[in-house]
Design a protein around this motif. Sequence first.
Motif, mmCIF file in Angstrom:
data_model
loop_
_atom_site.group_PDB
_atom_site.id
_atom_site.type_symbol
_atom_site.label_atom_id
_atom_site.label_comp_id
_atom_site.label_asym_id
_atom_site.label_seq_id
_atom_site.Cartn_x
_atom_site.Cartn_y
_atom_site.Cartn_z
ATOM 1 N N THR A 1 0.848 -1.198 0.000
ATOM 2 C CA THR A 1 0.000 0.000 0.000
ATOM 3 C C THR A 1 0.880 1.244 0.000
ATOM 4 O OG1 THR A 1 -0.098 -0.002 2.412
ATOM 5 C CG2 THR A 1 -1.956 -1.006 1.255
ATOM 6 N N VAL A 2 0.334 2.306 -0.572
ATOM 7 C CA VAL A 2 1.026 3.585 -0.549
ATOM 8 C C VAL A 2 0.016 4.660 -0.158
ATOM 9 C CG1 VAL A 2 0.735 3.844 -3.077
ATOM 10 C CG2 VAL A 2 2.442 5.195 -1.903
ATOM 11 N N THR A 3 0.431 5.521 0.757
ATOM 12 C CA THR A 3 -0.463 6.602 1.199
ATOM 13 C C THR A 3 0.003 7.901 0.549
ATOM 14 O OG1 THR A 3 -0.921 5.442 3.244
ATOM 15 C CG2 THR A 3 -1.382 7.812 3.223
ATOM 16 N N VAL A 4 -0.906 8.512 -0.204
ATOM 17 C CA VAL A 4 -0.525 9.692 -1.006
ATOM 18 C C VAL A 4 -1.502 10.834 -0.766
ATOM 19 C CG1 VAL A 4 0.437 8.229 -2.839
ATOM 20 C CG2 VAL A 4 -1.919 9.029 -3.041
ATOM 21 N N GLY A 5 -1.019 12.050 -1.011
ATOM 22 C CA GLY A 5 -1.898 13.214 -0.989
ATOM 23 C C GLY A 5 -2.837 13.153 -2.179
ATOM 24 N N GLY B 1 -17.374 15.031 -4.710
ATOM 25 C CA GLY B 1 -17.110 16.233 -3.903
ATOM 26 C C GLY B 1 -18.336 16.798 -3.211
ATOM 27 N N THR B 2 -19.390 16.018 -3.089
ATOM 28 C CA THR B 2 -20.615 16.548 -2.485
ATOM 29 C C THR B 2 -20.717 16.243 -0.985
ATOM 30 O OG1 THR B 2 -21.851 14.547 -3.022
ATOM 31 C CG2 THR B 2 -21.929 16.335 -4.647
ATOM 32 N N LEU B 3 -19.827 15.366 -0.483
ATOM 33 C CA LEU B 3 -19.906 15.002 0.937
ATOM 34 C C LEU B 3 -18.708 15.509 1.725
ATOM 35 C CD1 LEU B 3 -20.993 11.239 0.660
ATOM 36 C CD2 LEU B 3 -22.452 13.260 0.856
ATOM 37 N N GLY B 4 -17.565 15.583 1.049
ATOM 38 C CA GLY B 4 -16.352 15.999 1.737
ATOM 39 C C GLY B 4 -15.220 16.144 0.749
ATOM 40 N N LEU B 5 -14.108 16.663 1.251
ATOM 41 C CA LEU B 5 -12.921 16.786 0.392
ATOM 42 C C LEU B 5 -11.986 15.626 0.694
ATOM 43 C CD1 LEU B 5 -13.525 20.175 1.073
ATOM 44 C CD2 LEU B 5 -12.003 20.061 -0.885
ATOM 45 N N ILE B 6 -11.683 14.862 -0.316
ATOM 46 C CA ILE B 6 -10.739 13.756 -0.146
ATOM 47 C C ILE B 6 -9.348 14.369 -0.112
ATOM 48 C CG2 ILE B 6 -9.746 11.733 -1.289
ATOM 49 C CD1 ILE B 6 -12.702 11.339 -2.399
ATOM 50 N N CYS B 7 -8.620 14.170 0.998
ATOM 51 C CA CYS B 7 -7.322 14.839 1.161
ATOM 52 C C CYS B 7 -6.149 13.871 1.031
ATOM 53 C CB CYS B 7 -7.250 15.512 2.529
ATOM 54 S SG CYS B 7 -8.428 16.872 2.675
ATOM 55 N N GLU B 8 -6.375 12.647 1.449
ATOM 56 C CA GLU B 8 -5.284 11.668 1.410
ATOM 57 C C GLU B 8 -5.901 10.295 1.163
ATOM 58 O OE1 GLU B 8 -1.617 12.128 4.064
ATOM 59 O OE2 GLU B 8 -2.689 10.471 5.008
ATOM 60 N N ALA B 9 -5.146 9.417 0.500
ATOM 61 C CA ALA B 9 -5.686 8.078 0.225
ATOM 62 C C ALA B 9 -4.605 7.031 0.392
ATOM 63 C CB ALA B 9 -6.229 8.024 -1.197
ATOM 64 N N THR B 10 -4.990 5.899 0.962
ATOM 65 C CA THR B 10 -4.090 4.748 0.982
ATOM 66 C C THR B 10 -4.530 3.827 -0.147
ATOM 67 O OG1 THR B 10 -3.726 4.983 3.330
ATOM 68 C CG2 THR B 10 -3.242 2.821 2.385
ATOM 69 N N ILE B 11 -3.599 3.611 -1.058
ATOM 70 C CA ILE B 11 -3.921 2.899 -2.289
ATOM 71 C C ILE B 11 -3.275 1.520 -2.262
ATOM 72 C CG2 ILE B 11 -3.615 2.932 -4.822
ATOM 73 C CD1 ILE B 11 -5.476 5.131 -3.842
ATOM 74 N N GLN B 12 -4.054 0.523 -2.618
ATOM 75 C CA GLN B 12 -3.551 -0.840 -2.723
ATOM 76 C C GLN B 12 -2.852 -0.982 -4.071
ATOM 77 O OE1 GLN B 12 -4.221 -3.365 -0.223
ATOM 78 N NE2 GLN B 12 -2.479 -4.170 -1.377
#
Length: 467
Positions: free
Chosen positions: A106-110, A201-212
Amino acid sequence: MLPPLITKQLVTILGEERLLLRSEDLQYYGLDRTTIWQANPCAVVLPGSIKEVQQIVLLAKEHNLAIVPSGGRTGLSGGAVAKDGEIVIALDRLNKIREFNPLDRTVTVGAGMITENLQNFAVEQGLFYPVDFASTGSSQIGGNIATNAGGINVIRYGMTRQWVAGLTVVTGAGDILELNRGLMKNNTGYDFRHLFIGSEGTLGLICEATIQLTRAPEETAVMVLGINDFPTVLDVLQTFTSKIDLTAFEFFSQLALDKVVAHQGHAVPFETKTPFYALLEFETKGDEVLELAMSLFEHCVEQGWVLDGVVSQSLSQASALWKLREDISETLWEFQPYKNDISVRVSRMPDFLDEVNKLVEQRYPDFEIVWYGHIGDGNLHLNILRPVHLSNDDFVAQCGAVSNEVGQLVAKYEGSVSAEHGVGLLKKDYLHYSRSASEISLMRAVKAVFDPNGILNPGKLISAKQD
Ligand code: MLT
Ligand code: ZN
């Protein structure tokens, strides 16, 4: 115009250089790839941390200011268009890799990381990020997640959703939520992560994600086949998928090929002209699968389904063949295409295609129609090109009326009015062909939970009130 008090507070949060008010910046950040709307945001902000995103959202909430979250703005449905004096929050600066874990893969990215940079990072680690499409060089991972982007490998690897192991979001209420923590197994009730994926983008701002990430594919080969008619494309699909795990099965029409060849200068795959072309990709696994693919190709020729074909002999030939498909979208931009992005289950595709084709022939007798798409996923891109004599407004009005009829067919075949591009502004009026009234009202209720003041991307996906 941004009120002076808000300007002052935004400068306090971000610093002066991160608040953009010049008209060029407003134009640039206020639009996605659509050509229907005019950009008119009141400001663009470039936060450098999740904390700053939160402060901006809290400020906007307090003063009831609308926000449009912005990624790479490669969207095709108006989801990132700011046309009504909103503040655009562009996450370009949140573009770093925070953590890579080779054991978890996994990698966690902005969220602002460019998709192609994530793909390249995976390759550097001997791994693979399989979500791929033509605009990966400018799209951002946050936008991909917000629209649950699809692309050319879905038949084998699924949509973006499948690769999101964790998310950090700032909700419209200003809460920071860390969702799923990168876990593979986590049965602790509602999985909010999946609500944010595809929420536009209607519920929140996605700021960071952990990607498989996953294992890189072995060597692949690409075949392009010339095919006589729509139903036959599906016979060919079935022939191949019954024996080989394809990594792609795409199709495009002769008109699409003509335009790409004329505009990009690419070579045709072979001299025979056929109404449709299928592009298949598979892992060769030595010569074993390649030989099987060749025998299936011969079978298709014997059946009279395939009129000509070519298989790549090298990586460069494979990528040249891919360009014939991947460059269609960009080639069409100068014609200001009106886009339909529809899907049905693959098993329903033959009858559905027949009806859509008849409808289109009848309703667009004088328009150029370019067909292409991910037919192996049941996803058709129907692009109507604007004739030069028609104004943009008249063109959009005419296409909108036909989209309504296409929507009725989609409903009849229990399909989707947006397979992968998202609803945004463009398909909002047709959403009810794919989602029931109860579902849409539940969507409104869910939005009210995460965005109680309705400040996040208002007017996109669903309207605030019952239509
Ligand atoms: C594609 O399949 O090429 C993309 O979805 C973009 C488009 O439809 O224009
Ligand atoms: Zn597509």
